[in-house]
Design a protein around this motif. Structure first.
Motif, short mmCIF file in Angstrom:
data_model
loop_
_atom_site.label_atom_id
_atom_site.label_comp_id
_atom_site.label_asym_id
_atom_site.label_seq_id
_atom_site.Cartn_x
_atom_site.Cartn_y
_atom_site.Cartn_z
N LEU A 1 39.33 -22.82 29.34
CA LEU A 1 38.92 -22.77 30.74
C LEU A 1 37.54 -22.16 30.91
CD1 LEU A 1 42.27 -21.56 32.38
CD2 LEU A 1 41.47 -23.90 32.06
N GLN A 2 36.84 -21.92 29.82
CA GLN A 2 35.55 -21.24 29.91
C GLN A 2 34.51 -22.09 30.64
OE1 GLN A 2 34.00 -20.04 26.13
NE2 GLN A 2 32.56 -18.57 27.01
N ALA A 3 34.50 -23.38 30.37
CA ALA A 3 33.51 -24.25 31.00
C ALA A 3 33.79 -24.44 32.48
CB ALA A 3 33.48 -25.61 30.29
N ASN A 4 35.06 -24.54 32.84
CA ASN A 4 35.44 -24.74 34.25
C ASN A 4 36.65 -23.88 34.57
OD1 ASN A 4 35.92 -25.62 36.82
ND2 ASN A 4 36.34 -27.74 36.29
N PRO A 5 36.44 -22.62 34.99
CA PRO A 5 37.57 -21.72 35.28
C PRO A 5 38.49 -22.24 36.39
CG PRO A 5 35.49 -20.52 35.15
CD PRO A 5 35.14 -21.97 35.17
N CYS A 6 37.97 -23.08 37.27
CA CYS A 6 38.79 -23.56 38.38
C CYS A 6 39.90 -24.51 37.94
CB CYS A 6 37.90 -24.25 39.43
SG CYS A 6 36.77 -23.11 40.27
N GLN A 7 39.84 -24.97 36.69
CA GLN A 7 40.93 -25.77 36.16
C GLN A 7 42.21 -24.96 36.00
OE1 GLN A 7 39.43 -27.53 32.51
NE2 GLN A 7 38.87 -29.41 33.59
N TYR A 8 42.09 -23.65 36.20
CA TYR A 8 43.27 -22.77 36.19
C TYR A 8 44.29 -23.22 37.23
CZ TYR A 8 45.76 -18.28 36.00
OH TYR A 8 46.71 -17.29 35.85
N PHE A 9 43.83 -23.89 38.28
CA PHE A 9 44.72 -24.32 39.37
C PHE A 9 45.11 -25.80 39.26
CE2 PHE A 9 42.03 -20.90 41.14
CZ PHE A 9 43.03 -19.98 41.43
N THR A 10 44.60 -26.49 38.25
CA THR A 10 44.93 -27.91 38.08
C THR A 10 45.64 -28.10 36.74
OG1 THR A 10 42.66 -28.27 37.27
CG2 THR A 10 43.10 -28.72 39.60
N VAL A 11 44.88 -28.30 35.67
CA VAL A 11 45.53 -28.43 34.36
C VAL A 11 46.16 -27.12 33.92
CG1 VAL A 11 44.02 -30.31 33.65
CG2 VAL A 11 43.34 -27.97 33.16
N GLY A 12 45.65 -26.00 34.43
CA GLY A 12 46.19 -24.70 34.05
C GLY A 12 47.51 -24.34 34.71
N LYS A 13 47.98 -25.18 35.62
CA LYS A 13 49.25 -24.88 36.32
C LYS A 13 50.46 -25.47 35.58
CE LYS A 13 49.34 -29.01 39.24
NZ LYS A 13 49.40 -29.55 40.60
N VAL A 14 50.26 -25.98 34.38
CA VAL A 14 51.33 -26.67 33.67
C VAL A 14 52.56 -25.78 33.51
CG1 VAL A 14 52.00 -27.68 31.46
CG2 VAL A 14 49.79 -28.26 32.47
N LYS A 15 52.35 -24.54 33.09
CA LYS A 15 53.49 -23.65 32.89
C LYS A 15 54.17 -23.31 34.21
CE LYS A 15 54.86 -22.28 29.64
NZ LYS A 15 54.58 -21.12 28.80
N ALA A 16 53.39 -23.08 35.25
CA ALA A 16 53.98 -22.80 36.57
C ALA A 16 54.79 -23.99 37.06
CB ALA A 16 52.88 -22.45 37.58
N SER A 17 54.29 -25.19 36.84
CA SER A 17 55.02 -26.40 37.24
C SER A 17 56.30 -26.55 36.42
CB SER A 17 54.15 -27.63 37.06
OG SER A 17 53.04 -27.60 37.94
N THR A 18 56.23 -26.20 35.14
CA THR A 18 57.42 -26.28 34.29
C THR A 18 58.50 -25.34 34.79
OG1 THR A 18 56.02 -26.81 32.38
CG2 THR A 18 58.25 -26.08 31.93
N LEU A 19 58.12 -24.13 35.14
CA LEU A 19 59.08 -23.16 35.68
C LEU A 19 59.68 -23.67 36.98
CD1 LEU A 19 57.18 -19.79 35.06
CD2 LEU A 19 59.17 -20.65 33.82
N SER A 20 58.84 -24.24 37.83
CA SER A 20 59.30 -24.74 39.12
C SER A 20 60.27 -25.90 38.94
CB SER A 20 58.10 -25.17 39.96
OG SER A 20 58.46 -25.40 41.30
#
Length: 290
Positions: free
Chosen positions: A182-201
């Motif tokens: 996520l170093q190049a684009n930290p805002c991906q924390y809310f898109t591709v970075g939400k994979v684990k949160a979506s899995t839990l949900s």
């Protein structure tokens, strides 16, 4: 009423009911079977409607709070068509309630879905929606599960669309989350970075609907009175649905298709912690119903 064996043909043709075995006790058994079929039909409807209300409300809560979407369309289709199907079908094999013959006959014009039943649908559905969205938010705000993700505030999560305008002092997530750079684009924390949160949900949605299937064994009797093991087909269906979910979580090919990630033991604990209260909520509703 005429006897089917000893009765005459005239008596049979003139009667409203013919007892094929000449046994009046058969009438009682037929009434019990009819009530059981009606009860199982209501259980099927109660399970599916309350679960679907929960899915709709989870999407509504997500939009209302302004947080990233927790589910993809493929995930919702999987839940509706695959994991929900076996338990819903197995509810048709529920045995009669222990007190089914102690209740007075229902009126001919009674509604299949009464006002109180509709309230129960909405209460359970609201909890399902709140739990699925709640664990998604919890992962971003509080969960320390060992995957390296950075905790943020609810203000940041609910305004994630403004992320490109934030400074590094305000928002600096970990550069790597389980292999994601996520170093190049930290805002991906809310898109591709939400994979684990979506899995839990998604996992909460699946588990909570399996527990809700146990609630549907009886409309008003507690699970302490009507044990889940009275319907072995339902137990088998629940284990089958959980097994299918575990498959898509841990088999890389399916995990990529459904955009989810493997979970550790602590994350499974969170899933059950958010899911289990649906049993308690419905037990209180059953007490009120009785």
């Amino acid at each position: 009423m005429a006897m089917g064996i000893a009765g005459t043909e005239v008596a049979k043709s003139a009667s409203d009911m013919v007892l094929a075995d000449d046994n009046f006790a058969t009438i009682v058994k037929a009434v019990e079977e009819g009530r059981s079929i009606y009860s199982n039909m209501k259980a099927f409807i109660r399970y599916l409607i309350s679960s679907n209300i929960g899915e709709v409300l989870s999407i509504f809560f997500t939009a209302m709070l302004g947080i990233p979407e927790g589910f993809t369309s493929v995930q919702l289709l999987w839940v509706n068509l695959v994991t929900d199907g076996p338990p819903a079908t197995a509810l048709g094999f529920n045995p009669p309630d222990v007190d089914i013959m102690q209740n007075p006959p229902r009126k001919q014009d009674d509604d299949l879905i009464s006002g109180w039943v509709l309230v129960r649908y909405c209460v359970i559905g609201t909890y399902v929606g709140a739990a699925t969205v709640g664990i998604f938010i919890y992962w971003y705000l509080f969960a320390v599960t060992g995957d390296g993700h950075t905790l943020i505030t609810f203000q940041q999560l609910s305004n994630w669309g403004d992320c490109p305008n934030w400074s590094k002092a305000d928002f600096a997530p970990a550069n790597f989350i389980e292999g994601m750079d996520l170093q190049a684009n930290p805002c991906q924390y809310f898109t591709v970075g939400k994979v684990k949160a979506s899995t839990l949900s998604l996992s909460v949605l699946v588990v909570i609907e399996m527990l809700n299937a146990l609630n549907a064994i009886s409309e008003d009797n507690s699970l302490l009175t009507m044990s889940p093991f009275v319907n072995p087909y339902l137990i088998l269906a629940i284990f089958g649905s959980i097994g299918l979910h575990v498959m898509i979580v841990y088999v890389p090919f399916f995990a990529q298709i459904f955009s989810i990630a493997p979970m550790n033991s602590h994350e499974w604990f969170l899933v059950f912690a958010f899911s289990a209260p649906v049993i308690i909520v419905d037990e209180f509703l059953k007490i009120f119903g009785r």
